[in-house]
Design a protein around this motif. Structure first.
Motif, PDB file in Angstrom:
ATOM      1  N   ALA A  14     -39.328 104.604  14.641  1.00  0.00           N
ATOM      2  CA  ALA A  14     -40.061 104.875  15.877  1.00  0.00           C
ATOM      3  C   ALA A  14     -39.212 104.506  17.082  1.00  0.00           C
ATOM      4  CB  ALA A  14     -41.377 104.104  15.919  1.00  0.00           C
ATOM      5  N   LEU A  15     -39.418 105.258  18.142  1.00  0.00           N
ATOM      6  CA  LEU A  15     -38.836 104.978  19.454  1.00  0.00           C
ATOM      7  C   LEU A  15     -39.931 104.422  20.347  1.00  0.00           C
ATOM      8  CD1 LEU A  15     -36.760 105.435  21.891  1.00  0.00           C
ATOM      9  CD2 LEU A  15     -37.837 107.686  22.104  1.00  0.00           C
ATOM     10  N   VAL A  16     -39.645 103.312  21.017  1.00  0.00           N
ATOM     11  CA  VAL A  16     -40.547 102.796  22.047  1.00  0.00           C
ATOM     12  C   VAL A  16     -39.828 102.887  23.378  1.00  0.00           C
ATOM     13  CG1 VAL A  16     -41.743 100.764  22.942  1.00  0.00           C
ATOM     14  CG2 VAL A  16     -41.856 101.310  20.498  1.00  0.00           C
ATOM     15  N   LEU A  17     -40.427 103.623  24.272  1.00  0.00           N
ATOM     16  CA  LEU A  17     -39.843 103.907  25.580  1.00  0.00           C
ATOM     17  C   LEU A  17     -40.817 103.456  26.660  1.00  0.00           C
ATOM     18  CD1 LEU A  17     -38.240 107.270  26.693  1.00  0.00           C
ATOM     19  CD2 LEU A  17     -40.176 106.352  27.962  1.00  0.00           C
ATOM     20  N   SER A  18     -40.323 102.725  27.648  1.00  0.00           N
ATOM     21  CA  SER A  18     -41.152 102.418  28.815  1.00  0.00           C
ATOM     22  C   SER A  18     -40.462 102.933  30.061  1.00  0.00           C
ATOM     23  CB  SER A  18     -41.437 100.909  28.924  1.00  0.00           C
ATOM     24  OG  SER A  18     -40.255 100.173  29.139  1.00  0.00           O
ATOM     25  N   ARG A  19     -41.259 103.209  31.081  1.00  0.00           N
ATOM     26  CA  ARG A  19     -40.726 103.765  32.320  1.00  0.00           C
ATOM     27  C   ARG A  19     -41.668 103.425  33.468  1.00  0.00           C
ATOM     28  NH1 ARG A  19     -41.717 109.820  33.990  1.00  0.00           N
ATOM     29  NH2 ARG A  19     -41.791 108.603  35.897  1.00  0.00           N
ATOM     30  N   LEU A  20     -41.182 103.622  34.675  1.00  0.00           N
ATOM     31  CA  LEU A  20     -42.048 103.512  35.837  1.00  0.00           C
ATOM     32  C   LEU A  20     -43.199 104.499  35.708  1.00  0.00           C
ATOM     33  CD1 LEU A  20     -39.295 103.321  38.586  1.00  0.00           C
ATOM     34  CD2 LEU A  20     -40.915 101.499  38.063  1.00  0.00           C
ATOM     35  N   HIS A  21     -44.394 104.077  36.098  1.00  0.00           N
ATOM     36  CA  HIS A  21     -45.537 104.984  36.005  1.00  0.00           C
ATOM     37  C   HIS A  21     -45.362 106.111  37.029  1.00  0.00           C
ATOM     38  CE1 HIS A  21     -49.542 106.524  35.609  1.00  0.00           C
ATOM     39  NE2 HIS A  21     -49.883 105.571  34.753  1.00  0.00           N
ATOM     40  N   PRO A  22     -45.384 107.380  36.589  1.00  0.00           N
ATOM     41  CA  PRO A  22     -45.142 108.481  37.526  1.00  0.00           C
ATOM     42  C   PRO A  22     -46.177 108.581  38.632  1.00  0.00           C
ATOM     43  CG  PRO A  22     -45.875 109.298  35.385  1.00  0.00           C
ATOM     44  CD  PRO A  22     -45.582 107.851  35.206  1.00  0.00           C
ATOM     45  N   THR A  23     -47.398 108.154  38.365  1.00  0.00           N
ATOM     46  CA  THR A  23     -48.400 108.168  39.439  1.00  0.00           C
ATOM     47  C   THR A  23     -48.038 107.166  40.520  1.00  0.00           C
ATOM     48  OG1 THR A  23     -50.103 108.810  37.858  1.00  0.00           O
ATOM     49  CG2 THR A  23     -50.852 107.949  39.976  1.00  0.00           C
ATOM     50  N   GLY A  24     -47.599 105.986  40.101  1.00  0.00           N
ATOM     51  CA  GLY A  24     -47.167 104.988  41.074  1.00  0.00           C
ATOM     52  C   GLY A  24     -45.987 105.474  41.889  1.00  0.00           C
ATOM     53  N   GLY A  75     -44.534 110.130  47.632  1.00  0.00           N
ATOM     54  CA  GLY A  75     -45.113 111.387  48.073  1.00  0.00           C
ATOM     55  C   GLY A  75     -44.319 112.587  47.592  1.00  0.00           C
ATOM     56  N   GLY A  76     -44.465 113.686  48.319  1.00  0.00           N
ATOM     57  CA  GLY A  76     -43.779 114.916  47.935  1.00  0.00           C
ATOM     58  C   GLY A  76     -44.476 115.620  46.798  1.00  0.00           C
ATOM     59  N   ASN A  77     -43.749 116.534  46.183  1.00  0.00           N
ATOM     60  CA  ASN A  77     -44.277 117.330  45.083  1.00  0.00           C
ATOM     61  C   ASN A  77     -44.179 116.524  43.792  1.00  0.00           C
ATOM     62  OD1 ASN A  77     -44.811 119.179  43.039  1.00  0.00           O
ATOM     63  ND2 ASN A  77     -43.621 120.826  43.972  1.00  0.00           N
ATOM     64  N   TYR A  78     -45.319 116.126  43.244  1.00  0.00           N
ATOM     65  CA  TYR A  78     -45.344 115.316  42.024  1.00  0.00           C
ATOM     66  C   TYR A  78     -44.607 116.002  40.879  1.00  0.00           C
ATOM     67  CZ  TYR A  78     -47.263 113.338  37.695  1.00  0.00           C
ATOM     68  OH  TYR A  78     -47.404 112.796  36.444  1.00  0.00           O
ATOM     69  N   PHE A  79     -44.682 117.312  40.801  1.00  0.00           N
ATOM     70  CA  PHE A  79     -44.117 118.034  39.657  1.00  0.00           C
ATOM     71  C   PHE A  79     -42.645 118.387  39.833  1.00  0.00           C
ATOM     72  CE2 PHE A  79     -48.695 118.928  39.470  1.00  0.00           C
ATOM     73  CZ  PHE A  79     -48.956 118.498  38.180  1.00  0.00           C
ATOM     74  N   GLU A  80     -42.071 118.095  40.977  1.00  0.00           N
ATOM     75  CA  GLU A  80     -40.662 118.427  41.214  1.00  0.00           C
ATOM     76  C   GLU A  80     -39.784 117.222  40.921  1.00  0.00           C
ATOM     77  OE1 GLU A  80     -37.669 119.827  44.825  1.00  0.00           O
ATOM     78  OE2 GLU A  80     -39.817 119.619  45.183  1.00  0.00           O
ATOM     79  N   VAL A 126     -31.076 100.836  44.312  1.00  0.00           N
ATOM     80  CA  VAL A 126     -31.090 101.580  43.053  1.00  0.00           C
ATOM     81  C   VAL A 126     -31.310 103.060  43.328  1.00  0.00           C
ATOM     82  CG1 VAL A 126     -31.846  99.652  41.606  1.00  0.00           C
ATOM     83  CG2 VAL A 126     -33.547 101.059  42.778  1.00  0.00           C
ATOM     84  N   ARG A 127     -30.823 103.844  42.396  1.00  0.00           N
ATOM     85  CA  ARG A 127     -30.929 105.300  42.470  1.00  0.00           C
ATOM     86  C   ARG A 127     -31.452 105.760  41.122  1.00  0.00           C
ATOM     87  NH1 ARG A 127     -28.579 109.603  45.293  1.00  0.00           N
ATOM     88  NH2 ARG A 127     -27.829 111.349  44.015  1.00  0.00           N
ATOM     89  N   TYR A 128     -32.542 106.539  41.113  1.00  0.00           N
ATOM     90  CA  TYR A 128     -33.133 106.921  39.830  1.00  0.00           C
ATOM     91  C   TYR A 128     -33.965 108.190  39.987  1.00  0.00           C
ATOM     92  CZ  TYR A 128     -37.334 104.529  41.639  1.00  0.00           C
ATOM     93  OH  TYR A 128     -38.402 104.129  42.403  1.00  0.00           O
ATOM     94  N   TRP A 129     -34.345 108.741  38.838  1.00  0.00           N
ATOM     95  CA  TRP A 129     -35.114 109.986  38.802  1.00  0.00           C
ATOM     96  C   TRP A 129     -36.607 109.721  38.938  1.00  0.00           C
ATOM     97  CZ3 TRP A 129     -33.656 114.976  38.877  1.00  0.00           C
ATOM     98  CH2 TRP A 129     -32.313 115.265  38.621  1.00  0.00           C
ATOM     99  N   LEU A 130     -37.261 110.536  39.741  1.00  0.00           N
ATOM    100  CA  LEU A 130     -38.716 110.649  39.740  1.00  0.00           C
ATOM    101  C   LEU A 130     -39.072 111.881  38.918  1.00  0.00           C
ATOM    102  CD1 LEU A 130     -39.788 110.066  43.479  1.00  0.00           C
ATOM    103  CD2 LEU A 130     -39.584 108.390  41.654  1.00  0.00           C
ATOM    104  N   THR A 131     -39.880 111.690  37.878  1.00  0.00           N
ATOM    105  CA  THR A 131     -40.322 112.823  37.063  1.00  0.00           C
ATOM    106  C   THR A 131     -41.790 112.632  36.710  1.00  0.00           C
ATOM    107  OG1 THR A 131     -39.628 111.724  35.015  1.00  0.00           O
ATOM    108  CG2 THR A 131     -38.043 113.228  36.037  1.00  0.00           C
TER     109      THR A 131
END
Length: 238
Positions: free
Chosen positions: A139-149, A155-160, A174-179
């Motif tokens: 199994a893989l366990v992955l955690s990430r920043l909550h996308p809603t947060g 702001g901006g386009n949530y889906f972009e 820091v520099r990181y992806w919002l997805t």
């Protein structure tokens, strides 16, 4: 120009500060680590790959619970700190933009990928490589920043999907992806995983002694992290 985070080891500049912050801090010690450990389950006598291991805080807990720990991080200082904290572990400097050439196919029982996927530009390729080294019953366990947060803050386009730069409270840049959550799930699917569980964790009761305000907010708002347990999809034939 296509957005990218790049392959610079961002946490190298504040690795020691991060260890001091995360060792007993609310978000790490009383929120993300307990959630990830719960999803990993019993790790006694199993081999766990700690991907993006940081200063070895998760690895220390894994080893304490009886796991054989292999780890890597992009930051040389983080790897040094992990080796100091978990001398029985096997740690090395590695960037997930490259293959895990030192690990054989189906050679680990669990993979932990905690709070790091957002720093990877080609996430599907990285997840496929983690899938390759994982045993079929693993199994893989992955955690990430909550996308809603993320969306509430930026702001901006949530889906972009887009790369943002942020300065955290200690002055760490820091520099990181919002997805979106959908994209994270789709990337796992394309990499050959099936999602078994998804948690929106709440901090432990002990977190209230550190910050009642943050403890209570994380119990009512999706502004922190989320964690996923995914298993290799047997239909992929990988």
């Amino acid at each position: 120009m296509v957005d990218e985070v790049g392959n610079q080891p961002q946490y190298e500049a504040f690795a020691d500060e991060f260890l001091d912050h995360a060792r007993d801090g609310l978000f790490n010690a009383h929120y993300d680590r307990p959630a990830c450990m719960a999803l990993l389950g019993d790790v006694a006598d199993v081999t766990v790959l700690d991907a993006a291991c940081g200063p070895g805080l998760y690895a220390h807990e894994l080893s304490r619970r009886g796991a054989r720990v292999i780890g890597f991080d992009q930051s040389p200082r983080m790897v040094e700190l992990a080796r100091q904290r978990v001398p029985e572990g096997d740690f090395r400097v590695h960037d997930l933009c490259h293959s895990l050439e030192w690990l054989e196919d189906r050679s680990v029982d669990r993979v932990l990928f905690a709070l790091a996927v957002e720093y990877v530009d080609d996430r599907i390729a990285a997840l496929r490589e983690l899938r390759r080294v994982l045993r079929p019953d693993g199994a893989l366990v992955l955690s990430r920043l909550h996308p809603t947060g993320d969306w509430i803050r930026h702001g901006g386009n949530y889906f972009e999907p887009r790369v943002i730069e942020e300065t955290w409270s200690r002055g760490w840049r820091v520099r990181y992806w919002l997805t979106s959550l959908e994209q994270t799930c789709e990337e796992l699917h394309q990499a050959g995983f099936l999602i078994e569980r998804l948690l929106e964790p709440r901090p432990t009761a002990a977190a209230a002694a550190i910050s009642r305000e943050q403890h209570d907010r994380l119990h009512r708002e999706p502004t922190g992290f989320l964690a996923i347990r995914a298993v290799p999809d047997p239909r992929t034939g990988a």
